[in-house]
Write a protein that holds these residues in place. Structure first.
Motif, PDB file in Angstrom:
ATOM      1  N   THR A 211       0.837  -1.197   0.000  1.00 13.57           N
ATOM      2  CA  THR A 211       0.000   0.000   0.000  1.00 13.57           C
ATOM      3  C   THR A 211       0.873   1.250   0.000  1.00 13.57           C
ATOM      4  N   TYR A 212       0.412   2.265  -0.712  1.00 11.75           N
ATOM      5  CA  TYR A 212       1.119   3.543  -0.742  1.00 11.75           C
ATOM      6  C   TYR A 212       0.104   4.676  -0.829  1.00 11.75           C
ATOM      7  N   LEU A 213       0.582   5.884  -0.598  1.00  8.59           N
ATOM      8  CA  LEU A 213      -0.299   7.048  -0.497  1.00  8.59           C
ATOM      9  C   LEU A 213      -0.770   7.507  -1.868  1.00  8.59           C
ATOM     10  N   SER A 214      -2.071   7.572  -2.027  1.00  2.34           N
ATOM     11  CA  SER A 214      -2.659   8.058  -3.273  1.00  2.34           C
ATOM     12  C   SER A 214      -2.263   9.511  -3.509  1.00  2.34           C
ATOM     13  N   GLY A 215      -1.875   9.814  -4.742  1.00  3.51           N
ATOM     14  CA  GLY A 215      -1.525  11.185  -5.098  1.00  3.51           C
ATOM     15  C   GLY A 215      -0.048  11.499  -4.975  1.00  3.51           C
ATOM     16  N   ASP A 216       0.728  10.604  -4.339  1.00  2.92           N
ATOM     17  CA  ASP A 216       2.172  10.826  -4.216  1.00  2.92           C
ATOM     18  C   ASP A 216       2.865  10.173  -5.416  1.00  2.92           C
ATOM     19  N   GLU A 217       3.356  10.999  -6.305  1.00  2.00           N
ATOM     20  CA  GLU A 217       3.927  10.506  -7.554  1.00  2.00           C
ATOM     21  C   GLU A 217       5.177   9.664  -7.323  1.00  2.00           C
ATOM     22  N   PHE A 218       6.019  10.077  -6.377  1.00  2.00           N
ATOM     23  CA  PHE A 218       7.218   9.305  -6.087  1.00  2.00           C
ATOM     24  C   PHE A 218       6.854   7.915  -5.581  1.00  2.00           C
ATOM     25  N   GLU A 219       5.915   7.855  -4.634  1.00  2.00           N
ATOM     26  CA  GLU A 219       5.524   6.554  -4.083  1.00  2.00           C
ATOM     27  C   GLU A 219       4.910   5.664  -5.169  1.00  2.00           C
ATOM     28  N   ARG A 220       4.135   6.269  -6.071  1.00  2.00           N
ATOM     29  CA  ARG A 220       3.529   5.480  -7.150  1.00  2.00           C
ATOM     30  C   ARG A 220       4.605   4.869  -8.043  1.00  2.00           C
ATOM     31  N   ARG A 221       5.557   5.689  -8.466  1.00  2.00           N
ATOM     32  CA  ARG A 221       6.595   5.194  -9.374  1.00  2.00           C
ATOM     33  C   ARG A 221       7.468   4.144  -8.700  1.00  2.00           C
ATOM     34  N   ILE A 222       7.788   4.369  -7.434  1.00  2.00           N
ATOM     35  CA  ILE A 222       8.613   3.408  -6.700  1.00  2.00           C
ATOM     36  C   ILE A 222       7.855   2.091  -6.519  1.00  2.00           C
ATOM     37  N   SER A 223       6.573   2.182  -6.192  1.00  2.00           N
ATOM     38  CA  SER A 223       5.762   0.972  -6.013  1.00  2.00           C
ATOM     39  C   SER A 223       5.704   0.159  -7.302  1.00  2.00           C
ATOM     40  N   GLU A 224       5.537   0.824  -8.422  1.00  2.00           N
ATOM     41  CA  GLU A 224       5.487   0.119  -9.703  1.00  2.00           C
ATOM     42  C   GLU A 224       6.826  -0.547 -10.023  1.00  2.00           C
ATOM     43  N   LEU A 225       7.918   0.126  -9.661  1.00  2.00           N
ATOM     44  CA  LEU A 225       9.241  -0.467  -9.870  1.00  2.00           C
ATOM     45  C   LEU A 225       9.433  -1.689  -8.970  1.00  2.00           C
TER      46      LEU A 225
END
Length: 538
Positions: free
Chosen positions: A377-391
């Motif tokens: 799980t990661y914070l919605s709207g945080d672009e860094f967290e989204r990209r890192i999670s996908e990686l």
């Protein structure tokens, strides 16, 4: 042409702000209005004529209004309305005197005596005294909300005389650090707050002593602060008369406002926009150190992450260099331990995990684990967290794990993490952490010390040896910092070996401000705070 237009805009804004009001946030009859009601000649030391500063913030500014409870985004505004006894100075790594003009510490570190300034008024008109300090801190401790636990070392607060207050401690805690915190350390008119009640303060009022006081608050839109004419440091002509915290979630809008000269300072801009603004001579982009880390916590109560070897395998499957270079674009560095670089207790000799997928596979084989399904799980709207999670989904997939990513609002993410049944919680939790005050205890205790009721130890880690080291470090840190650092190192070595979680990187802040906005000094102890009294526009 631009200079004339900007001056006209400032005049129009001043006129408009002086006339505005809000039914949700009525102005108090005493002390809640600024320069519009100054007596002729203004406050001692002059009258501010520097115009209006605008801070474009990515989220709603105010969450908590009560100075005892504050523990969220409002730190950026509260530290302009309220003040503390001391303020941490990142340049000297010591403490500047704010509401205290001096202080002493006993040899055993158990008695701290603060001598207060004598010309300080609250926005209510009441004078600040030793009794004010005692009531403020005791109220914060009694309410027990937000970061109130920073005062756990306090046994008793004594009023010595009108301008001298004494703290008796249970153990030798670093009260200079505690009393400088950006949360839970504010000194305020507790009598006025208790008299008017919680509804009153939550409608948009303050009882602080800072340079600015509330003029108007529109939830979800903007907070307008105006100068307090009786501010104890006085005013200079180039001080800002008003400060506007404007809620602007859209990064494109903030970029446009910065480029048009309608905004002085903003935060959390995407890297690609920052690079475009670097080329604009009217905008200054600066990169500064922070005390903020991206934390990855593993669910140690749920298979397969209840096995330390599996957690170690995941730590070896993280491409740290790629995250720093390709996602952060250099705005950070891989963490070394759980204490960020620049904060006392940081140790450059601690071991780091490196990207080694083969080592990860070997550890999984030793653990008898061939892979499986994990939820991150990661914070919605945080672009860094989204990209890192996908990686991470890709990289963990390479060693056999199918990772389900869940983008969630903070409340939903936190509620899931506190579900009673450990098997229904997430496997991996991403969050940013920065300290309540400039002390490693904030990281070491909150994130990994055993908890009966789940708060921030979202790894659900329990280790009595670790707990003992952290608590002993806290108790000796006020008197023997070298010993505290050695204890914190031992505790970090346990975390590195057991990996209940890990700090992925130390973030570096990228600040975007108008080139004409001067006097700003970034202070990592007060994340995202601009102390507007110290700033001005050229």
């Amino acid at each position: 042409m631009k200079k004339v237009w900007r001056t006209g805009l400032m005049i129009a804004l001043i006129a408009g702000l002086a006339a505005c009001s809000s039914p949700k946030a009525p102005q108090a009859t005493t002390g809640q209005s600024g320069s519009a009601v100054q007596t002729e000649g203004g406050a001692a030391g002059g009258e501010p004529k520097g115009g209006i500063a605008v801070y474009g913030f990515h989220d709603d500014t105010m969450t908590f209004w009560d100075p005892s409870d504050s523990y969220a985004n409002e730190i950026i505004a509260m530290n302009n309305m309220y003040e503390t006894l001391l303020r941490y100075n990142p340049r000297t790594k010591s403490f500047d005197k704010e509401l205290a003009e001096d202080y002493t510490v006993s040899k055993d570190g158990l008695t701290w005596t603060f001598h207060l300034r004598k010309n300080v008024k609250f926005h209510t008109g009441a004078p600040m005294t030793a009794d004010s300090v005692k009531k403020s801190i005791e109220r914060t401790i009694k309410r027990g909300k937000g970061a109130a636990s920073i005062w756990d070392s306090v046994d008793k607060i004594n009023v010595v005389d009108e301008h001298t207050v004494e703290f008796k401690l249970k153990y030798s805690a670093p009260l200079d650090t505690v009393s400088s915190s950006g949360y839970a350390a504010f000194i305020f008119d507790a009598d006025a707050l208790d008299k008017n009640g919680e509804q009153w303060v939550n409608e948009g009022h303050d009882v602080g002593s800072g340079p600015y006081t509330v003029q108007k608050w529109t939830k979800g839109s903007e907070l307008i602060l105006t100068d307090f004419p009786d501010y104890w440091q006085g005013w200079k002509a180039n001080n800002f008369q008003k400060v506007v915290f404007k809620t602007t979630p859209e990064a494109n809008t903030r970029q446009q406002m910065m480029e048009a000269g309608k905004m002085d300072f903003t935060d959390q801009m995407p890297i690609e926009m920052i690079e475009a603004m670097r080329a604009n001579p009217d905008i200054t982009v600066e990169q500064t150190n922070s005390f903020q880390q991206l934390i990855m916590q593993f669910n140690t109560q749920k298979a397969p992450l209840n096995n330390p070897k599996v957690r170690q395998a995941l730590a070896y499957a993280i491409p740290y260099d790629s995250i720093v270079k390709d996602i952060l674009v250099g705005a950070g560095e891989q963490s070394r331990g759980s204490i960020p670089k620049g904060l006392w207790g940081y140790d450059a000799t601690l071991a780091q995990y490196n990207y080694d997928p083969e080592k990860a596979k070997s550890l999984l084989k030793e653990a008898g684990v061939t892979g499986g399904k994990l939820t991150l799980t990661y914070l919605s709207g945080d672009e860094f967290e989204r990209r890192i999670s996908e990686l991470l989904k890709v990289e963990f997939g390479k060693i056999g794990f199918n990772v389900e990513l869940k983008s969630m609002l903070w409340d939903a993410q936190w509620d899931l993490a506190k579900t009673q049944d450990p098997t229904k919680r997430q496997d991996i939790f991403l969050l940013y952490w920065y300290p309540d005050y400039a002390d490693p205890y904030s990281f070491m205790k909150n994130l990994y010390e055993s908890e009966e009721n789940i708060v921030f130890n979202l790894a659900y880690y329990k280790n009595p040896e670790y707990d003992k080291l952290v608590e002993e470090a806290k108790k000796v840190s006020g008197l023997d910092r070298s010993k505290a650092i050695a204890l914190y190192k031992q505790a970090q070595e346990i975390l590195i070996d057991q990996v209940p979680g890990l700090s992925v990187y130390d973030l570096e802040y990228v600040r975007v401000r108008s080139a004409k906005f001067k006097g700003y000094v970034d202070n990592p102890a007060y994340p995202n705070v601009v102390f507007f009294y110290d700033t001005y526009r050229e």
